[in-house]
Design a protein around this motif. Sequence first.
Motif, short mmCIF file in Angstrom:
data_model
loop_
_atom_site.label_atom_id
_atom_site.label_comp_id
_atom_site.label_asym_id
_atom_site.label_seq_id
_atom_site.Cartn_x
_atom_site.Cartn_y
_atom_site.Cartn_z
N ILE A 1 0.84 -1.20 0.00
CA ILE A 1 0.00 0.00 0.00
C ILE A 1 0.87 1.25 0.00
CG2 ILE A 1 -1.64 1.34 1.38
CD1 ILE A 1 -2.83 -1.37 2.29
N LEU A 2 1.91 1.25 0.84
CA LEU A 2 2.82 2.39 0.89
C LEU A 2 3.55 2.56 -0.44
CD1 LEU A 2 3.94 4.60 2.72
CD2 LEU A 2 5.71 2.98 3.47
N ARG A 3 3.94 1.44 -1.05
CA ARG A 3 4.64 1.47 -2.33
C ARG A 3 3.73 2.03 -3.44
NH1 ARG A 3 4.46 -1.89 -6.48
NH2 ARG A 3 3.21 -3.40 -5.32
N LEU A 4 2.48 1.60 -3.47
CA LEU A 4 1.54 2.08 -4.48
C LEU A 4 1.25 3.57 -4.29
CD1 LEU A 4 -0.97 -0.92 -4.57
CD2 LEU A 4 0.52 -0.17 -6.43
N TYR A 5 1.13 4.00 -3.04
CA TYR A 5 0.90 5.42 -2.78
C TYR A 5 2.09 6.24 -3.26
CZ TYR A 5 0.48 9.83 -0.31
OH TYR A 5 0.43 11.18 -0.01
N ALA A 6 3.32 5.82 -2.90
CA ALA A 6 4.51 6.56 -3.30
C ALA A 6 4.66 6.58 -4.82
CB ALA A 6 5.75 5.95 -2.66
N SER A 7 4.18 5.56 -5.51
CA SER A 7 4.33 5.48 -6.96
C SER A 7 3.32 6.33 -7.71
CB SER A 7 4.20 4.02 -7.42
OG SER A 7 5.20 3.21 -6.87
N HIS A 8 2.15 6.65 -7.08
CA HIS A 8 1.08 7.31 -7.81
C HIS A 8 0.63 8.64 -7.21
CE1 HIS A 8 0.30 3.98 -10.62
NE2 HIS A 8 0.65 3.20 -9.61
N ALA A 9 1.21 9.05 -6.12
CA ALA A 9 0.82 10.32 -5.51
C ALA A 9 1.22 11.50 -6.40
CB ALA A 9 1.46 10.47 -4.13
N PRO A 10 0.42 12.56 -6.46
CA PRO A 10 0.78 13.73 -7.27
C PRO A 10 1.80 14.60 -6.54
CG PRO A 10 -1.33 14.09 -6.19
CD PRO A 10 -0.92 12.69 -5.84
N PRO B 1 2.18 15.81 -1.78
CA PRO B 1 0.90 15.26 -2.26
C PRO B 1 -0.31 15.89 -1.59
CG PRO B 1 2.49 13.51 -1.93
CD PRO B 1 3.10 14.75 -1.36
N ASN B 2 -0.12 16.38 -0.37
CA ASN B 2 -1.21 17.03 0.35
C ASN B 2 -1.51 18.40 -0.24
OD1 ASN B 2 -2.04 18.90 2.91
ND2 ASN B 2 -2.83 16.80 3.14
N SER B 3 -0.46 19.10 -0.77
CA SER B 3 -0.62 20.42 -1.40
C SER B 3 0.35 20.53 -2.56
CB SER B 3 -0.35 21.53 -0.38
OG SER B 3 -1.20 21.42 0.73
N PRO B 4 0.13 19.80 -3.66
CA PRO B 4 1.11 19.75 -4.76
C PRO B 4 1.38 21.08 -5.42
CG PRO B 4 -0.97 18.70 -5.39
CD PRO B 4 -1.05 18.95 -3.92
N ALA B 5 0.47 22.07 -5.33
CA ALA B 5 0.70 23.36 -5.98
C ALA B 5 1.80 24.15 -5.30
CB ALA B 5 -0.60 24.18 -5.98
N LEU C 1 5.32 26.16 1.94
CA LEU C 1 5.98 24.87 1.74
C LEU C 1 7.08 24.67 2.77
CD1 LEU C 1 6.49 22.28 0.13
CD2 LEU C 1 7.93 23.60 -1.44
N LYS C 2 7.86 25.73 3.01
CA LYS C 2 8.92 25.61 4.02
C LYS C 2 8.34 25.42 5.42
CE LYS C 2 13.23 27.85 5.49
NZ LYS C 2 13.11 27.39 6.86
N LEU C 3 7.23 26.09 5.69
CA LEU C 3 6.59 25.95 6.98
C LEU C 3 6.12 24.51 7.20
CD1 LEU C 3 5.64 27.55 9.49
CD2 LEU C 3 3.46 27.88 8.32
N LYS C 4 5.52 23.92 6.18
CA LYS C 4 5.04 22.54 6.28
C LYS C 4 6.21 21.58 6.44
CE LYS C 4 0.53 22.54 4.10
NZ LYS C 4 -0.41 21.50 3.72
N ARG C 5 7.27 21.78 5.64
CA ARG C 5 8.42 20.88 5.73
C ARG C 5 9.07 20.96 7.11
NH1 ARG C 5 14.11 22.56 3.37
NH2 ARG C 5 13.82 23.88 5.23
N ASP C 6 9.29 22.19 7.59
CA ASP C 6 9.95 22.34 8.88
C ASP C 6 9.08 21.80 10.00
OD1 ASP C 6 11.91 23.51 7.42
OD2 ASP C 6 11.56 25.57 8.14
N GLY C 7 7.76 22.00 9.87
CA GLY C 7 6.87 21.46 10.88
C GLY C 7 6.95 19.95 10.94
N LEU C 8 7.04 19.31 9.78
CA LEU C 8 7.16 17.85 9.75
C LEU C 8 8.48 17.40 10.36
CD1 LEU C 8 6.34 15.01 8.94
CD2 LEU C 8 7.14 15.51 6.60
N LEU C 9 9.56 18.13 10.08
CA LEU C 9 10.85 17.76 10.65
C LEU C 9 10.82 17.85 12.18
CD1 LEU C 9 13.19 19.53 8.06
CD2 LEU C 9 12.98 17.06 8.40
#
Length: 782
Positions: free
Chosen positions: A145-154, A189-193, A204-212
């Motif tokens: 499931i994780l592999r399929l998601y990573a292969s097809h996510a936008p 994939p949550n916000s591809p734009a 984008l930087k805010l989301k990335r840093d928050g995840l880190l």
Amino acid sequence: MRKSMLCSIAVVLAWWWFFALPDPLFQDSYSTVLLDKDGELLSARIADDQQWRFPEIDSVPEYFAEAVIAFEDKRFWSHPGVDILAMGRAMKSNIKARSIVSGGSTLTMQLIRISRKGKDRTVWQKMTEIMLAVRTEVRYSKKDILRLYASHAPFGGNVVGLEAASWRYYGKSPEVLSWSEAACLAVLPNSPALIHPGRGRDLLKLKRDGLLLKMAERGILDSTEAELAMLEPLPDAPHPLPDGAAHFLTYLKTVDAPRIQSTIDRQIQQLAAISLQSHHTILAQNGIQNGAVLVMDTKSGEVLAYIGNVDNPLMLHENAVDMIQAERSSGSILKPLLYAAAFADGQLLPHMLVEDIPTNLRGYQPENFSRSYTGMVPADDALTRSLNVPAVLILRDYGIERFRQDLIQAGLTTIHYSAEHYGLPLILGGAEVSLWDLCGVYASMGRMLSHAYLLNHQYNPDDLHKPICMLPGSQETEQHQKTTKTPILWDYGSLWLTLEAMRNLARPDEEGHWESFQSTKQIAWKTGTSFGFRDAWAIGVTPDFTVGVWIGNADGEGRPGLMGIRAAAPLMFDVFRNLPGNAWWTPPFDALVEVATCRLSGYLAGPDCVEVDSILITPQGIMAGRCPFHTRIYTDISGTFQYRKECAEGERITPQSWFILPPAAAGYYNRNNPSYKSVPPFHPTCSTMESSPMAQLQLIYPATDTRIFVPRELNGEKGHTVFRAAHRSATSPVYWYLDERYLGTTQEFHTMELQPDVGVHRVIIVDHRGERIERMFEVVGE
């Protein structure tokens, strides 16, 4: 009634449960991806729907898996496809905000939504996603499931899937992403734009840093790693995907596999491309715009480098055309195959003299490239010097149809026509060939010879095969051992003799001190130049590598100086310089016999041969016969005249062994070999006939009872017929007569242009001693 209805509903639900989930889950088209022998990306082509969607990956790299699960679905490994706690929290948040601010979807639910191609986000569709997510968890493992998601996510724009995103945004494989890069891709994939380089960068930087930070809180990485990761910049404009083997990928487009594991060696590919571009810079100054290089592993036949044309982004000179697969005139590049066949047939010995004189074969008059002649030349020397006339005469004796069949069996797929269509010009460029086929044939020759001792001097039919361009498992047929005592086209001895002769070719001027280079890098090589200077070829073979080069213009335009020795050979040697190894073949002694040969003629030594050499030849070479040029003659004591025993009454004569060539060859041979001693003329009391080996005078053209067609010139005037004669003495004059009418005298070069009328005529030639030849011929029209 109610029971029946419940059963019907149960059946419908069961049917839906088993068949509602498509198999496979995605029916998308994929980009064609070409990998090198180590699995690294070489080139890629966009999918049919214009999306960069790489084929599904086999596994998800650890960094991305940790990041996307932390961001999207922290209970991914434990829930059954639906996270009740996450959905309850999302519902509470939505009610509080009076709008949809959270969906509570798991990665499995997001996978289902992606597969259903943008269905409306309604309550009914949400319920459907929940049911299908549970069904997905039953069919697939969590890793799948994780592999399929990573292969097809936008991932923004026309980038779909982790692998394509990693190459487009970071120019690298997803396996080597940093924590910062993996986190950035995990939130996309949550916000591809947000990936757009001109907008949304702060979010984008805010989301990335928050995840880190979230990952640091959960102990996935420590605080120092998180701080350093947040300092890394965001990706800028998308990178162009690697395109290091564009023509090769086009060639493989018929392969029914979106991910192709090739045999290409990335380093050899890059170095060969650099060499081609470097030489093209010089060649382009002469209007030569295209070129191709193919490098193979001789032992396996695997393709290591495939440069189908010069790199030109503007495509101004048909640079998109794959010249490795293009059919072009062969020039002289097939000559070694003929010599190998003649050695194997016993028709030739390595140093055997073959004729090299002006020749007319039923109207076909081959000429050497230099337009000069040697009279007689050793076979191996004729090959190294690529002389045309000897090659044509060898082909005539070997057989055109027989050689044509040999070429087809060897692997030349471009021999489309009959032997009658090609005729004797087959060996001089009358056939079209491709660099792909040629390299396959020459590599097969080297491979077969390398296996002489490995197979105990037996033969493996599988050694003769086309180039291999994909690793096992990519539709290539595996080779298998099945030996036979019967040679496959060529025997080991003939291959050895041919490759040895090719090793001794004089290298182009650009090589400089090529003899010293030869001592460190031994190469059997051959060049070719097509008629009109349209194609330049060079192919070299060692036990380790086979390198083929074509240079020219894709549109067929010829250019002065576009010759194999000048345009193609220097590039071939340049490519070889970047290749390791300096092996050479061990002589296949079990396939050779040692014999005594005449040093001057190269034939098996006869009783009158004075100087004898001991050389290795093929066993079939015994059929070549004893030296026909050494003859016992009788001369007077001073050697001024020769005699026959029956006309030597009263004279003191002595027997001598004399090297005597036919008059037509002797004149040319003597110019190149000053030590050659012409046979003394017969004493006036003795005479001989033209057909005798002692004859001084020979009429080369016309032959006996020749019928001649005299064409009109382009300006409408009556054409000429050129008659040729030869005399052993370079200083003797020859007097010409036509139908008893004196025409003139020739000296040294005995040619006479005539314009005879239609009908039967008689030509007469006489030398200064009165030796005379008469011959009838007929002119049949204009």
